[in-house]
Design a protein around this motif. Sequence first.
Motif, PDB file in Angstrom:
ATOM      1  N   PHE A  59       2.185   6.931   3.951  1.00  0.00           N
ATOM      2  CA  PHE A  59       2.596   5.710   3.254  1.00  0.00           C
ATOM      3  C   PHE A  59       3.400   6.024   1.995  1.00  0.00           C
ATOM      4  O   PHE A  59       3.170   5.456   0.930  1.00  0.00           O
ATOM      5  CB  PHE A  59       1.381   4.838   2.900  1.00  0.00           C
ATOM      6  N   MET A  61       0.815  -1.219   0.000  1.00  0.00           N
ATOM      7  CA  MET A  61       0.000   0.000   0.000  1.00  0.00           C
ATOM      8  C   MET A  61       0.843   1.261   0.000  1.00  0.00           C
ATOM      9  O   MET A  61       0.313   2.365  -0.077  1.00  0.00           O
ATOM     10  CB  MET A  61      -0.974   0.021   1.186  1.00  0.00           C
ATOM     11  N   TRP A  62       2.145   1.101   0.079  1.00  0.00           N
ATOM     12  CA  TRP A  62       3.058   2.235   0.094  1.00  0.00           C
ATOM     13  C   TRP A  62       3.414   2.679  -1.316  1.00  0.00           C
ATOM     14  O   TRP A  62       3.549   1.852  -2.224  1.00  0.00           O
ATOM     15  CB  TRP A  62       4.355   1.853   0.805  1.00  0.00           C
ATOM     16  N   ARG A  63       3.601   3.973  -1.482  1.00  0.00           N
ATOM     17  CA  ARG A  63       4.184   4.501  -2.722  1.00  0.00           C
ATOM     18  C   ARG A  63       5.667   4.705  -2.427  1.00  0.00           C
ATOM     19  O   ARG A  63       6.041   5.544  -1.601  1.00  0.00           O
ATOM     20  CB  ARG A  63       3.547   5.818  -3.114  1.00  0.00           C
TER      21      ARG A  63
END
Length: 118
Positions: A59, A28-30
């Motif tokens: 995130f 879910m992280w960029r």
Amino acid sequence: MKDRTTLQLKAIINKYLKKWKSSLFLGMWRIDFNIRDFIHDDGGSYRTCAECDTSWKYFTATIDFNYVQLKDMEEKEIEKIIIHELLHVVLNEMREEGVEHEERVTSHLQMVMSYLNK
């Protein structure tokens, strides 16, 4: 001596970022990255290979890689550096005050360890 091009290095970094981002439950992280000609050193004998700027609240993370340090490095060593930087992403929240941050990071690590223990 490998003396990779920037494009070759980007491909290697992308491969291992994708692999370890998934394995470390960071989907879910960029997470963006840059390849820099130079990253500051600490003034000692150690040369910085990469550094990570993380915003756990949003995130997001950006990892800067040092081209000069990585261009001749074995792929397995580059992979270790990527794992190291991604662990900074996981642990960044621990810099905050309060046990709730420690609990959230511990829960995250528990998920990773449970997955790896299959």
